[in-house]
Enzyme design. Structure first.
Site, PDB file in Angstrom:
ATOM      1  N   SER A  17      80.237  41.738 111.586  1.00 29.63           N
ATOM      2  CA  SER A  17      78.891  41.871 110.515  1.00 29.63           C
ATOM      3  C   SER A  17      78.160  42.289 111.491  1.00 29.63           C
ATOM      4  CB  SER A  17      79.197  40.611 109.725  1.00 29.63           C
ATOM      5  OG  SER A  17      78.073  41.016 109.469  1.00 29.63           O
ATOM      6  N   TYR A  62      79.718  32.075 106.854  1.00 25.03           N
ATOM      7  CA  TYR A  62      80.266  33.020 107.100  1.00 25.03           C
ATOM      8  C   TYR A  62      79.520  33.816 108.361  1.00 25.03           C
ATOM      9  CZ  TYR A  62      80.382  38.285 106.267  1.00 25.03           C
ATOM     10  OH  TYR A  62      80.248  39.782 105.983  1.00 25.03           O
TER      11      TYR A  62
HETATM   12  P1  NDP Z   1      84.358  44.513  99.468  1.00 28.52           P
HETATM   13  O1  NDP Z   1      84.859  42.590  99.035  1.00 28.52           O
HETATM   14  O2  NDP Z   1      84.503  45.316  98.385  1.00 28.52           O
HETATM   15  O3  NDP Z   1      86.022  44.381  99.762  1.00 28.52           O
HETATM   16  C1  NDP Z   1      86.891  43.106 100.270  1.00 28.52           C
HETATM   17  C2  NDP Z   1      88.265  43.525 100.853  1.00 28.52           C
HETATM   18  O4  NDP Z   1      89.101  42.852 101.044  1.00 28.52           O
HETATM   19  C3  NDP Z   1      89.065  44.040  99.164  1.00 28.52           C
HETATM   20  O5  NDP Z   1      89.572  45.263  99.564  1.00 28.52           O
HETATM   21  C4  NDP Z   1      89.670  42.517  99.768  1.00 28.52           C
HETATM   22  O6  NDP Z   1      90.497  42.794  98.162  1.00 28.52           O
HETATM   23  C5  NDP Z   1      90.092  42.250 100.673  1.00 28.52           C
HETATM   24  N1  NDP Z   1      90.602  40.911 100.566  1.00 28.52           N
HETATM   25  C6  NDP Z   1      90.236  39.437 100.070  1.00 28.52           C
HETATM   26  N2  NDP Z   1      90.367  38.928 100.738  1.00 28.52           N
HETATM   27  C7  NDP Z   1      91.739  39.381 100.763  1.00 28.52           C
HETATM   28  C8  NDP Z   1      93.205  38.241 101.372  1.00 28.52           C
HETATM   29  N3  NDP Z   1      93.089  37.333 101.367  1.00 28.52           N
HETATM   30  N4  NDP Z   1      93.780  39.509 101.701  1.00 28.52           N
HETATM   31  C9  NDP Z   1      93.858  40.620 102.067  1.00 28.52           C
HETATM   32  N5  NDP Z   1      92.721  41.171 101.889  1.00 28.52           N
HETATM   33  C10 NDP Z   1      91.611  40.408 101.562  1.00 28.52           C
HETATM   34  O7  NDP Z   1      84.065  44.210 100.362  1.00 28.52           O
HETATM   35  P2  NDP Z   1      83.495  45.245 101.974  1.00 28.52           P
HETATM   36  O8  NDP Z   1      84.346  46.568 102.051  1.00 28.52           O
HETATM   37  O9  NDP Z   1      82.293  45.454 101.935  1.00 28.52           O
HETATM   38  O10 NDP Z   1      84.021  44.144 102.716  1.00 28.52           O
HETATM   39  C11 NDP Z   1      84.832  44.135 103.892  1.00 28.52           C
HETATM   40  C12 NDP Z   1      84.572  44.429 105.283  1.00 28.52           C
HETATM   41  O11 NDP Z   1      83.006  43.853 105.717  1.00 28.52           O
HETATM   42  C13 NDP Z   1      84.227  42.819 104.961  1.00 28.52           C
HETATM   43  O12 NDP Z   1      85.312  42.540 106.361  1.00 28.52           O
HETATM   44  C14 NDP Z   1      83.031  41.998 105.185  1.00 28.52           C
HETATM   45  O13 NDP Z   1      82.336  40.712 105.691  1.00 28.52           O
HETATM   46  C15 NDP Z   1      82.751  42.996 106.551  1.00 28.52           C
HETATM   47  N6  NDP Z   1      80.944  43.470 106.156  1.00 28.52           N
HETATM   48  C16 NDP Z   1      80.929  43.361 104.857  1.00 28.52           C
HETATM   49  C17 NDP Z   1      79.086  43.930 105.004  1.00 28.52           C
HETATM   50  C18 NDP Z   1      78.422  44.541 103.383  1.00 28.52           C
HETATM   51  O14 NDP Z   1      77.319  43.905 102.987  1.00 28.52           O
HETATM   52  N7  NDP Z   1      79.240  44.530 102.571  1.00 28.52           N
HETATM   53  C19 NDP Z   1      77.687  43.463 105.549  1.00 28.52           C
HETATM   54  C20 NDP Z   1      79.102  43.382 106.904  1.00 28.52           C
HETATM   55  C21 NDP Z   1      80.051  43.702 107.424  1.00 28.52           C
HETATM   56  P3  NDP Z   1      91.736  42.235  97.199  1.00 28.52           P
HETATM   57  O15 NDP Z   1      91.041  41.285  96.445  1.00 28.52           O
HETATM   58  O16 NDP Z   1      92.518  42.854  96.636  1.00 28.52           O
HETATM   59  O17 NDP Z   1      92.744  41.547  97.970  1.00 28.52           O
END
Ligand code: NDP
Length: 241
Positions: free
Chosen positions: A134, A147
């Protein structure tokens, strides 16, 4: 017969992971999609795609999923360690359980995914590990202390592993998105912090889409194996910080 390599994507049940899964599938790659919500991944209905419910903290189950996918589609060509949680809060009153969850998923989950594919990649002198960090892994923001700690960690881990694996021709890529419109913010427990964040997004006229990040991931992956795009920092033009 598909000669494109297997791509593993964690956190593929929504947001950036889901968009990345769709794009790599369009490009003809077989996929292993991993997240806890199996129904969301299966409903994408992608061809040559194995979906498994996984908590990325569970090393042994993660290993089994990769083994199963490799027996179906061949060796992992790339892994996108994207699963993550953002639980914003002030250190003075944030629950330690929230810190633990972020440390576990954002850092241990990434380390697990890396170790489970690295030995084979090094052995066959090829492969790509793409870790989604990020801009919060490069600089600090209010209410982001824990975070940011995890995301600074993702930057450090990826760069350290890159140095270790460079001479084995394995690429390490850090993707550092600014704010992206996804479900990520929904898990923050403080309503005030969520509201301030939403207001800021509106003030700047909205943020970027998951598809924009998927395109950046594809760009890095699609270079020749001898070219390692080490980091991509990508945010809305109107995101000043
Ligand atoms: P979402 O919340 O849409 O996606 C997060 C994903 O992570 C989901 O598919 C969720 O699936 C999965 N996840 C969470 N916990 C677990 C776990 N314990 N095991 C397996 N899967 C898990 O958010 P984003 O798409 O935005 O996030 C994706 C990445 O991008 C993250 O690492 C986030 O920190 C990063 N990011 C996002 C930004 C933003 O503004 N959106 C900015 C910068 C970075 P499920 O709940 O089904 O397990």
């Amino acid at each position: 017969m598909n000669n494109k390599g297997l791509i593993v994507i964690t956190g593929a049940s929504s947001g950036i992971g889901e968009a990345t899964a769709k794009l790599f599938s369009e490009k003809g790659h077989p996929l292993l999609l991993l997240a806890r919500r199996l129904d969301r991944m299966e409903s994408l209905n992608l061809p040559n795609c194995l979906c498994r419910s996984l908590d990325v903290v569970d090393y042994e189950k993660f290993k089994e999923c990769i083994k199963e996918a490799e027996s179906k589609f061949g060796d992992v060509e790339a892994i996108v360690n994207n699963a993550g949680v953002m639980l914003l809060g002030d250190l003075t009153d944030q629950s330690p359980e929230e810190w633990k969850r972020m440390l576990d998923v954002n850092m241990l989950g990434v380390l697990n995914g890396m170790q489970l594919v690295l030995p084979k990649m090094k052995e066959r002198k090829g492969g790509t590990i793409i870790n989604v960090s990020s801009v919060a892994g490069r600089k600090n923001y209010e209410s982001h202390a824990a975070y940011c700690g995890t995301k600074f960690g993702v930057h450090a881990i990826t760069e350290g592993a890159r140095i270790e694996a460079a001479l084995n021709n394995v690429r390490m890529v850090t993707i550092a998105p600014g704010a992206v419109e996804t479900e990520l913010l929904d898990h923050t427990s403080s309503e005030d912090i969520v509201k301030d964040y939403q207001d800021w997004k509106e003030e700047i006229g909205g943020v970027i889409r998951s598809e924009d990040i998927a395109n950046a991931i594809w760009y890095a992956f699609n270079q020749p194996q001898g070219v390692n795009v080490r980091e991509i920092v990508i945010a809305a033009t109107k995101q000043a910080n």
